[in-house]
Design a protein around this motif. Structure first.
Motif, PDB file in Angstrom:
ATOM      1  N   ARG A 114      -0.446   0.361  -4.214  1.00 27.77           N
ATOM      2  CA  ARG A 114      -1.080   1.625  -3.853  1.00 27.77           C
ATOM      3  C   ARG A 114      -0.641   2.058  -2.463  1.00 27.77           C
ATOM      4  NH1 ARG A 114      -7.542   1.707  -4.266  1.00 27.77           N
ATOM      5  NH2 ARG A 114      -7.185   1.573  -6.521  1.00 27.77           N
ATOM      6  N   ASN A 115       0.314   2.953  -2.417  1.00 27.02           N
ATOM      7  CA  ASN A 115       0.691   3.633  -1.178  1.00 27.02           C
ATOM      8  C   ASN A 115       1.041   2.678  -0.037  1.00 27.02           C
ATOM      9  OD1 ASN A 115       1.161   5.970   0.268  1.00 27.02           O
ATOM     10  ND2 ASN A 115      -0.921   6.027   1.116  1.00 27.02           N
ATOM     11  N   ILE A 116       1.853   1.642  -0.348  1.00 26.11           N
ATOM     12  CA  ILE A 116       2.186   0.651   0.679  1.00 26.11           C
ATOM     13  C   ILE A 116       3.268   1.168   1.622  1.00 26.11           C
ATOM     14  CG2 ILE A 116       3.375  -1.563   1.009  1.00 26.11           C
ATOM     15  CD1 ILE A 116       1.717  -2.735  -1.197  1.00 26.11           C
ATOM     16  N   SER A 117       3.005   1.009   2.928  1.00 29.18           N
ATOM     17  CA  SER A 117       4.002   1.306   3.962  1.00 29.18           C
ATOM     18  C   SER A 117       4.099   0.121   4.907  1.00 29.18           C
ATOM     19  CB  SER A 117       3.605   2.543   4.780  1.00 29.18           C
ATOM     20  OG  SER A 117       3.635   3.695   3.989  1.00 29.18           O
ATOM     21  N   LYS A 118       5.318  -0.169   5.355  1.00 34.85           N
ATOM     22  CA  LYS A 118       5.491  -1.241   6.336  1.00 34.85           C
ATOM     23  C   LYS A 118       6.714  -0.937   7.191  1.00 34.85           C
ATOM     24  CE  LYS A 118       4.942  -5.285   8.304  1.00 34.85           C
ATOM     25  NZ  LYS A 118       3.732  -5.630   9.088  1.00 34.85           N
ATOM     26  N   ALA A 119       6.515  -1.004   8.498  1.00 36.64           N
ATOM     27  CA  ALA A 119       7.629  -0.821   9.435  1.00 36.64           C
ATOM     28  C   ALA A 119       7.864  -2.132  10.169  1.00 36.64           C
ATOM     29  CB  ALA A 119       7.304   0.298  10.417  1.00 36.64           C
ATOM     30  N   PHE A 120       9.133  -2.468  10.375  1.00 39.14           N
ATOM     31  CA  PHE A 120       9.497  -3.597  11.232  1.00 39.14           C
ATOM     32  C   PHE A 120      10.206  -3.047  12.458  1.00 39.14           C
ATOM     33  CE2 PHE A 120       9.590  -5.645   6.989  1.00 39.14           C
ATOM     34  CZ  PHE A 120       8.622  -6.616   7.220  1.00 39.14           C
ATOM     35  N   ARG A 121       9.653  -3.302  13.620  1.00 37.12           N
ATOM     36  CA  ARG A 121      10.238  -2.832  14.885  1.00 37.12           C
ATOM     37  C   ARG A 121      10.663  -1.362  14.788  1.00 37.12           C
ATOM     38  NH1 ARG A 121      13.340  -7.071  13.836  1.00 37.12           N
ATOM     39  NH2 ARG A 121      12.537  -9.081  14.501  1.00 37.12           N
ATOM     40  N   GLY A 122       9.739  -0.536  14.315  1.00 39.60           N
ATOM     41  CA  GLY A 122       9.993   0.893  14.293  1.00 39.60           C
ATOM     42  C   GLY A 122      10.785   1.379  13.091  1.00 39.60           C
ATOM     43  N   ARG A 130      11.208   1.940   9.208  1.00 40.80           N
ATOM     44  CA  ARG A 130      10.356   2.008   8.025  1.00 40.80           C
ATOM     45  C   ARG A 130      11.020   1.305   6.847  1.00 40.80           C
ATOM     46  NH1 ARG A 130       6.241   6.855   7.196  1.00 40.80           N
ATOM     47  NH2 ARG A 130       5.070   6.327   9.058  1.00 40.80           N
ATOM     48  N   ALA A 131      10.600   0.092   6.556  1.00 46.85           N
ATOM     49  CA  ALA A 131      11.194  -0.655   5.442  1.00 46.85           C
ATOM     50  C   ALA A 131      10.635  -0.155   4.116  1.00 46.85           C
ATOM     51  CB  ALA A 131      10.914  -2.142   5.602  1.00 46.85           C
ATOM     52  N   VAL A 132       9.341   0.128   4.091  1.00 48.68           N
ATOM     53  CA  VAL A 132       8.693   0.646   2.890  1.00 48.68           C
ATOM     54  C   VAL A 132       7.830   1.826   3.318  1.00 48.68           C
ATOM     55  CG1 VAL A 132       7.141   0.128   0.970  1.00 48.68           C
ATOM     56  CG2 VAL A 132       8.624  -1.662   1.881  1.00 48.68           C
ATOM     57  N   ASP A 133       7.923   2.920   2.555  1.00 50.27           N
ATOM     58  CA  ASP A 133       7.277   4.161   2.996  1.00 50.27           C
ATOM     59  C   ASP A 133       6.475   4.779   1.851  1.00 50.27           C
ATOM     60  OD1 ASP A 133       6.534   6.378   4.354  1.00 50.27           O
ATOM     61  OD2 ASP A 133       8.559   7.205   4.629  1.00 50.27           O
ATOM     62  N   GLY A 134       5.217   4.407   1.755  1.00 50.67           N
ATOM     63  CA  GLY A 134       4.317   5.036   0.791  1.00 50.67           C
ATOM     64  C   GLY A 134       4.673   4.786  -0.671  1.00 50.67           C
ATOM     65  N   VAL A 135       4.984   3.526  -1.015  1.00 54.25           N
ATOM     66  CA  VAL A 135       5.365   3.212  -2.396  1.00 54.25           C
ATOM     67  C   VAL A 135       4.117   2.921  -3.243  1.00 54.25           C
ATOM     68  CG1 VAL A 135       6.497   1.487  -3.860  1.00 54.25           C
ATOM     69  CG2 VAL A 135       7.668   2.385  -1.841  1.00 54.25           C
ATOM     70  N   SER A 136       4.028   3.563  -4.408  1.00 58.60           N
ATOM     71  CA  SER A 136       2.942   3.322  -5.361  1.00 58.60           C
ATOM     72  C   SER A 136       3.531   3.170  -6.756  1.00 58.60           C
ATOM     73  CB  SER A 136       1.962   4.503  -5.394  1.00 58.60           C
ATOM     74  OG  SER A 136       1.407   4.734  -4.134  1.00 58.60           O
ATOM     75  N   PHE A 137       3.049   2.194  -7.513  1.00 56.60           N
ATOM     76  CA  PHE A 137       3.374   2.113  -8.944  1.00 56.60           C
ATOM     77  C   PHE A 137       2.432   1.111  -9.596  1.00 56.60           C
ATOM     78  CE2 PHE A 137       6.212  -0.966  -6.876  1.00 56.60           C
ATOM     79  CZ  PHE A 137       6.017  -2.096  -7.627  1.00 56.60           C
ATOM     80  N   THR A 138       2.445   1.064 -10.922  1.00 56.65           N
ATOM     81  CA  THR A 138       1.581   0.131 -11.639  1.00 56.65           C
ATOM     82  C   THR A 138       2.390  -0.634 -12.680  1.00 56.65           C
ATOM     83  OG1 THR A 138       1.011   1.832 -13.253  1.00 56.65           O
ATOM     84  CG2 THR A 138      -0.494   1.552 -11.395  1.00 56.65           C
ATOM     85  N   VAL A 139       1.896  -1.816 -13.037  1.00 50.44           N
ATOM     86  CA  VAL A 139       2.507  -2.628 -14.096  1.00 50.44           C
ATOM     87  C   VAL A 139       1.408  -3.014 -15.078  1.00 50.44           C
ATOM     88  CG1 VAL A 139       3.787  -4.727 -14.630  1.00 50.44           C
ATOM     89  CG2 VAL A 139       4.222  -3.538 -12.468  1.00 50.44           C
ATOM     90  N   GLU A 140       1.677  -2.792 -16.373  1.00 56.05           N
ATOM     91  CA  GLU A 140       0.656  -3.044 -17.401  1.00 56.05           C
ATOM     92  C   GLU A 140       0.909  -4.385 -18.095  1.00 56.05           C
ATOM     93  OE1 GLU A 140      -1.760  -0.969 -17.370  1.00 56.05           O
ATOM     94  OE2 GLU A 140      -0.683   0.378 -16.015  1.00 56.05           O
ATOM     95  N   PRO A 141      -0.162  -4.995 -18.631  1.00 53.00           N
ATOM     96  CA  PRO A 141       0.006  -6.252 -19.377  1.00 53.00           C
ATOM     97  C   PRO A 141       0.945  -6.060 -20.569  1.00 53.00           C
ATOM     98  CG  PRO A 141      -2.323  -5.811 -18.958  1.00 53.00           C
ATOM     99  CD  PRO A 141      -1.573  -4.590 -18.526  1.00 53.00           C
ATOM    100  N   GLY A 142       1.679  -7.107 -20.900  1.00 49.44           N
ATOM    101  CA  GLY A 142       2.534  -7.058 -22.074  1.00 49.44           C
ATOM    102  C   GLY A 142       3.812  -6.261 -21.893  1.00 49.44           C
TER     103      GLY A 142
END
Lengths: 255, 245
Positions: free
Chosen positions: B7-15, B17-29
């Motif tokens: 859900r809307n993951i963001s992560k920066a390393f030393r300024g 932006r490695a990940v910028d607002g990523v969202s998705f889902t995975v369903e069983p099976g």
């Protein structure tokens, strides 16, 4: 928590490091003891039936603490070195129990090291005294205090190693710092009279108080903490090491 | 509720932006391929999802709960991030046993999963003597110990020979389509995943560029390869570095 301690103990005993370090500790203590035994009766050495000789050989087991420190350091740094910390934190995402389990496991390994190294050292020391015509004067020489203190020192040093390892994380750097501290910095601070005001409060100074038998090696008698005070200081260092390990491990990204 | 929800993951390393607002889902099976060029942020996203890296924003959820709040995480989620997270001096079986201890499982599970991934005969050998493919299988065995309902594998085909890749495909197919496990598998090699995945999530430069079924994507006659290039090469901005660790 018991499960995590069991896991940490299994990690220690399923690689070679622990028995290599144990053999190294035994060799080191054996060498130190051997030098005193060989020099007994020679010029500059103590007579084998003298109180000074007894005071010099009984505490020798305590010099295994360096190897206990190494084991404690590697318990933490090998997780980063081999990146197994990823798996460790995937299995136990709550990191505080992992840190505490490492400290408990390290203390138990330290207890084993202390019991084996100090035990064997005491057997050799006692045998050499008897062989030289001396008496095993256990209570007056405060031998039980010296031996128990030496074992406790091993426990404290493995736990302190966990703190050093968690703080530095880089295996070689942590080992170099630990070894330089034990071999270079502390001996200077503990032995040089002008620096003893600092030295006796350090882990090495506290351990010296636990095994001290008042033997004068030519530097003048050392002014050390009382045994109870030294025990508190050593326990304090171990507690600080655990707190440091927790503080540096809990929030940091594992990448 | 989705088995995995990013859900809307963001992560920066030393300024950066490695990940910028990523969202998705995975369903069983289902098997979901998590695709992107090297350095697109796949590994960082997975590390945030699994609580190893603290995201700046957003969260990862398993059945609605963050990884660190799962009561028995290893029995719900099996994850392999790198096949080299192994001590070379420890035997494969002992590696698995340290995990059995920590997860409160009987030690006999170690031999069961070694058998399941097809390296039962190597269990007593030190990992130093393992090939890359055997390390992949041993890591996978570790993820299977708790019999999880979710599998997350980062580049699992690295170091596998063609026979190993074929085995991996059948393994993922079995886990998702026979046992109903939700499988999320990252890869930068499209040929590996094309025959296995039901859904694709594609990211580039830290951003989500596509989520949908594989058939949607390739339905118009375009191959996965062509679609991937089109989706990941829209901007000529500088390729991010240092995001994959």
């Amino acid at each position: 928590m018991t499960a995590l301690v069991r896991s940490e103990l299994r990690k220690v005993f399923t690689t070679r490091l622990w028995w290599i370090m144990l053999l190294a500790a035994l060799a080191w203590v054996g060498l130190s003891l051997g030098l005193i035994i060989v020099s007994a009766g020679m010029e500059g050495g103590f007579a084998a039936d003298s109180a000074e000789y007894a005071g010099a050989v009984w505490p020798m087991g305590a010099s295994g603490t360096l190897f206990a420190l190494v084991v404690g350091i590697v318990v933490v740094t090998s997780e980063y070195q081999h990146r197994t910390v990823n798996t460790t934190f995937l299995v136990s995402p709550r990191r505080l129990p992992v840190v505490l389990a490492k400290a408990v496991a390290a203390a138990l390994v330290g207890l084993l090291f202390g019991a084996v190294v100090v035990g064997l050292s005491a057997v050799v020391a006692g045998a050499s005294i008897l062989a030289g015509g001396g008496e095993l004067n256990l209570v007056d020489n405060q031998v039980p205090r010296v031996l128990l203190g030496s074992v406790a020192a091993h426990v404290a040093y493995t736990v302190i190693g966990v703190g050093v390892g968690a703080l530095i994380r880089h295996q070689v750097a942590a080992l170099v710092v630990g070894i330089l501290w034990v071999f270079m910095l502390e001996p200077i601070l503990v032995v040089v009279p002008q620096l003893q005001d600092v030295g006796r409060w350090l882990p090495g100074g506290a351990v010296s108080a636990l095994y001290d038998t008042g033997v004068d090696y030519g530097m003048g008698a050392m002014e050390l903490l009382p045994v109870w005070g030294a025990s508190m200081v050593l326990a304090g260092y171990a507690a600080v090491a655990i707190a440091l390990a927790a503080a540096t491990t809990l929030r940091r990204d594992v990448a | 509720m989705s088995a995995i929800e990013v859900r809307n993951i963001s992560k920066a390393f030393r300024g950066h932006r490695a990940v910028d607002g990523v969202s998705f889902t995975v369903e069983p099976g289902t098997v979901t391929g998590f695709l992107g060029p090297n350095g697109a942020g796949k590994t960082t996203t997975l590390r945030c999802l699994l609580g190893l890296v603290r995201p700046d924003r957003g969260e990862g959820l398993f059945g609605g709960r963050p990884y660190a709040s799962l009561p028995a995480p290893a029995s719900e989620v099996g994850a392999v991030l790198e096949a080299n997270n192994l001590h070379p001096g420890r035997s494969g079986r002992n590696h698995l046993r340290t995990l059995c201890d920590a997860e409160g499982l009987p030690l006999s599970r170690a031999d069961e999963v070694l058998d399941e991934v097809g390296i039962a005969e190597a269990g007593g050998k030190r990992v130093a003597g393992y090939s890359m493919g055997m390390r992949q299988r041993l890591s996978l065995a570790g993820a299977l110990l708790g019999d999880p309902r979710v599998l997350i594998l980062d580049e699992p085909a690295n170091g596998l020979d063609p026979r190993g890749i074929d085995w991996l495909r059948r393994f993922l197919d079995y886990q998702a389509h026979e046992r109903g496990v939700a499988v999320l598998v990252s890869s930068h090699v499209l040929a590996e995943v094309e025959q296995t995945v039901d859904n694709v999530v594609i990211i580039a430069r830290g951003r989500l560029v596509h989520q949908g079924t594989l058939s949607e994507l390739t339905g118009g006659g375009e191959s996965l390869h062509e679609a991937f290039l089109r989706l990941t090469d829209q901007e000529n901005s500088e390729q991010p570095v240092g995001g994959s660790r």
